[in-house]
Motif scaffolding. Structure first.
Motif, PDB file in Angstrom:
ATOM      1  N   GLY A 144     -13.071   3.449  -1.432  1.00 47.11           N
ATOM      2  CA  GLY A 144     -11.597   3.518  -1.972  1.00 47.11           C
ATOM      3  C   GLY A 144     -11.231   2.713  -3.195  1.00 47.11           C
ATOM      4  O   GLY A 144     -10.931   3.108  -4.252  1.00 47.11           O
ATOM      5  N   PRO A 145     -11.389   1.397  -2.863  1.00 42.27           N
ATOM      6  CA  PRO A 145     -10.735   0.406  -4.113  1.00 42.27           C
ATOM      7  C   PRO A 145     -11.636   0.658  -5.146  1.00 42.27           C
ATOM      8  O   PRO A 145     -11.351   0.219  -6.253  1.00 42.27           O
ATOM      9  N   TYR A 146     -13.023   0.522  -5.005  1.00 41.72           N
ATOM     10  CA  TYR A 146     -13.906   0.499  -5.887  1.00 41.72           C
ATOM     11  C   TYR A 146     -14.100   1.681  -6.726  1.00 41.72           C
ATOM     12  O   TYR A 146     -13.816   1.606  -8.001  1.00 41.72           O
ATOM     13  N   LEU A 147     -13.588   2.874  -6.262  1.00 37.13           N
ATOM     14  CA  LEU A 147     -13.856   4.006  -7.067  1.00 37.13           C
ATOM     15  C   LEU A 147     -12.171   4.029  -7.835  1.00 37.13           C
ATOM     16  O   LEU A 147     -12.012   4.582  -8.871  1.00 37.13           O
ATOM     17  N   TYR A 148     -11.066   3.620  -7.221  1.00 34.56           N
ATOM     18  CA  TYR A 148      -9.824   3.547  -7.869  1.00 34.56           C
ATOM     19  C   TYR A 148      -9.958   2.480  -8.866  1.00 34.56           C
ATOM     20  O   TYR A 148      -9.435   2.840 -10.102  1.00 34.56           O
ATOM     21  N   ALA A 149     -10.531   1.319  -8.864  1.00 31.39           N
ATOM     22  CA  ALA A 149     -10.773   0.375  -9.935  1.00 31.39           C
ATOM     23  C   ALA A 149     -11.376   1.099 -10.972  1.00 31.39           C
ATOM     24  O   ALA A 149     -11.180   0.371 -12.164  1.00 31.39           O
ATOM     25  N   THR A 150     -12.416   1.969 -10.742  1.00 26.45           N
ATOM     26  CA  THR A 150     -13.311   2.328 -11.940  1.00 26.45           C
ATOM     27  C   THR A 150     -12.761   3.597 -12.379  1.00 26.45           C
ATOM     28  O   THR A 150     -13.476   4.552 -12.968  1.00 26.45           O
ATOM     29  N   SER A 151     -11.364   4.053 -12.082  1.00 26.29           N
ATOM     30  CA  SER A 151     -10.701   5.249 -12.414  1.00 26.29           C
ATOM     31  C   SER A 151     -11.268   6.657 -12.023  1.00 26.29           C
ATOM     32  O   SER A 151     -10.991   7.707 -12.812  1.00 26.29           O
ATOM     33  N   ILE A 152     -12.208   6.615 -11.107  1.00 31.38           N
ATOM     34  CA  ILE A 152     -12.984   7.837 -10.274  1.00 31.38           C
ATOM     35  C   ILE A 152     -11.727   8.437  -9.713  1.00 31.38           C
ATOM     36  O   ILE A 152     -12.001   9.925  -9.370  1.00 31.38           O
ATOM     37  N   ILE A 153     -10.857   7.915  -8.694  1.00 31.14           N
ATOM     38  CA  ILE A 153      -9.938   8.468  -7.968  1.00 31.14           C
ATOM     39  C   ILE A 153      -8.600   8.034  -8.393  1.00 31.14           C
ATOM     40  O   ILE A 153      -8.564   7.176  -8.954  1.00 31.14           O
ATOM     41  N   ASP A 154      -7.570   8.871  -7.786  1.00 31.82           N
ATOM     42  CA  ASP A 154      -6.158   8.480  -8.106  1.00 31.82           C
ATOM     43  C   ASP A 154      -5.650   7.730  -6.784  1.00 31.82           C
ATOM     44  O   ASP A 154      -6.335   7.764  -5.864  1.00 31.82           O
ATOM     45  N   ASP A 155      -4.035   7.681  -6.727  1.00 28.53           N
ATOM     46  CA  ASP A 155      -3.657   7.111  -5.514  1.00 28.53           C
ATOM     47  C   ASP A 155      -3.771   8.143  -4.381  1.00 28.53           C
ATOM     48  O   ASP A 155      -4.122   7.519  -3.224  1.00 28.53           O
ATOM     49  N   ASP A 156      -3.810   9.491  -4.532  1.00 26.18           N
ATOM     50  CA  ASP A 156      -3.998  10.243  -3.567  1.00 26.18           C
ATOM     51  C   ASP A 156      -5.478  10.181  -2.990  1.00 26.18           C
ATOM     52  O   ASP A 156      -5.672  10.414  -1.602  1.00 26.18           O
ATOM     53  N   GLY A 157      -6.203  10.228  -3.781  1.00 25.50           N
ATOM     54  CA  GLY A 157      -7.654  10.019  -3.421  1.00 25.50           C
ATOM     55  C   GLY A 157      -7.988   8.939  -2.649  1.00 25.50           C
ATOM     56  O   GLY A 157      -8.638   8.796  -1.646  1.00 25.50           O
TER      57      GLY A 157
END
Length: 457
Positions: free
Chosen positions: A214-227
């Protein structure tokens, strides 16, 4: 007469088309089916009754000769991925899947030993499903038996510096086997000049890997807060089950977690987050009808196998290994198909997947002189760098390692920034830039340069 002529023309065109296809196939894989490289050899070792493991050795092409250069054992992941197939022809061997020479083959600096491991993988096979391994301890025992047979047949390699390099689940197997091998050497059960091992994008601590997605995908803009929230929720379920020792249920939750990641990310590639549009390596291979065991009820292991092992048996590679390479080797039993038992190999490890081997790595660092290496592809998700750093920080050496200087390296053989590297005593960490899970495939020059750094001493 008109219909007859049309019929004749139709058959002629069909025959010509088939001839062209056959010719193209022959040209694609036209090579001498005798030994193609000096010092190349292969064999089977019966490691237990009804359990037969296959290995393939290449002696280095380095000008100084194989007696003056190290031997590298490559252990593929999966479990069930074929080292003699995928690792050899897709990553580090002398030829690629089209039988063209690879510029970044590790053979130019060291001899290479590929083993189809665990037994049942690739060309390795079992005659009875009960002979499959169910733990990394059993895998390690088989590898030790094979290596004992190997050095008996190839005694020159007893004194040559020996390293193990690995990828993915192969890293977990490498940690376990390194301890078994080191202890066997001390007990004089085998003679090997064991220098160290390298774990590439490895499944060492599954909980840390899953918690980092989750943190990795969030940091790379692939997911948002809900994801992020959705992934973290299922990751905590995985962690709870592992902490309770419910490893089978935890494996099921791991499968669920990958489903959540796919849904909230638009099906990001688990092996390289920049490679959109699928896993990048695909397979339409049908399951082997030879030495095939009775199918069981589908479980979470089925989807996991299809995501992480079946792609390692892609069409082109399957065509090569079950065709020209099989013919070249000349010792593969008629009832054995390359990759025919890979699904059973994967499923047999079902209770082992979510277990942590960080303590094994820690003991090897503290209690042996072995060089212990971690290397990570920048763009990998399944065993991402963030997760690797989380389990690495649990090692006794972590605090001292933190104070070491991190250096940016440019490849000697390619004028680009290839990786960052940090070293403290017998421990090294490499951050390979521009690479996903399969580091040698994605950044061949960086991987080769790293290997030369590791074996330099």
């Amino acid at each position: 007469m008109k219909n007859y002529c049309l019929k004749f023309l139709e058959h002629f065109l069909l025959f010509s088309a088939l001839l062209l296809v056959a010719t193209a196939f022959s040209m694609k894989y036209s090579f001498d089916t005798r030994k193609s490289f000096k010092g190349e050899s292969w064999d089977y070792v019966t490691v237990r009754p009804k359990a037969h493991m296959f290995y393939w050795l290449y002696e280095t092409t380095h000008p100084s000769g194989y007696k003056e250069r190290p031997l590298i054992l490559w252990l593929q992941g999966g479990p069930g991925g074929s080292g003699t197939g995928f690792g050899n022809f897709q990553e580090i061997g002398p030829l690629d899947v089209n039988l063209n020479k690879r510029n970044t083959t590790w053979l130019q600096t060291a001899s290479l030993l590929f083993i189809d491991n665990p037994v049942g993988t690739g060309y390795s096979y079992v005659e009875d499903k009960k002979a499959l391994t169910t733990s990394v301890a059993e895998i390690s025992a088989d590898l030790l038996t094979l290596m004992q047979a190997f050095v008996k047949k190839h005694p020159d390699f007893e004194k040559i510096p020996f390293y193990i390099f690995s990828e993915s689940y192969g890293g977990k197997m490498t940690a376990a086997f390194s301890k078994v091998l080191y202890d066997a050497i001390q007990a004089e059960k085998i003679a090997l000049n064991f220098k160290g091992f390298a774990m590439g994008d490895s499944w060492i601590s599954p909980v840390d890997s899953v918690n980092s997605w989750g943190p990795y995908l969030y940091a790379t803009s692939i997911i948002d807060d809900d994801g992020l929230a959705a992934i973290q929720t299922i990751a905590k379920k995985v962690e709870k089950l592992v902490n309770e020792g419910k490893f089978v249920e935890a494996t099921g939750a791991w499968d669920e977690a990958e489903g959540v990641v796919g849904r909230v990310s638009g099906n990001v590639n688990f092996y390289n987050i920049m490679n959109w549009g699928g896993e990048g390596i695909t397979s339409q291979q049908e399951e082997s009808q030879t030495l095939k065991f009775q199918p069981e009820i589908e479980s979470h292991l089925g989807p996991l196998y299809r995501r992480h092992v079946k792609p390692l048996y892609g069409n082109s590679l399957d065509e090569l290994m079950n065709g020209p390479i099989r013919k070249k080797l000349g010792i593969i039993p008629d009832n054995v198909q390359w990759g025919g038992q890979s699904k059973e190999v994967f499923e047999a490890q079902g209770t082992e997947f979510m277990k942590n081997v960080t303590s094994t790595v820690n003991d090897l660092i503290n209690k042996t002189p072995l060089k212990v290496v971690v290397y990570q592809g920048q763009l990998d998700l399944i065993c991402d760098t963030l997760g690797a750093e989380m389990w690495f920080d649990q090692l006794d050496v972590a605090e001292s390692f933190e104070s070491a200087t991190r250096v940016l390296k440019s490849c000697k053989s390619h004028p680009v920034a290839c990786y960052y590297q940090k070293e403290y005593k017998n421990v090294q960490f490499y951050w390979i830039l521009g690479a996903g899970h399969m580091v040698p495939s994605d950044n061949g020059y960086g991987a080769l340069d790293m290997v030369n750094q590791i074996i330099a001493s």
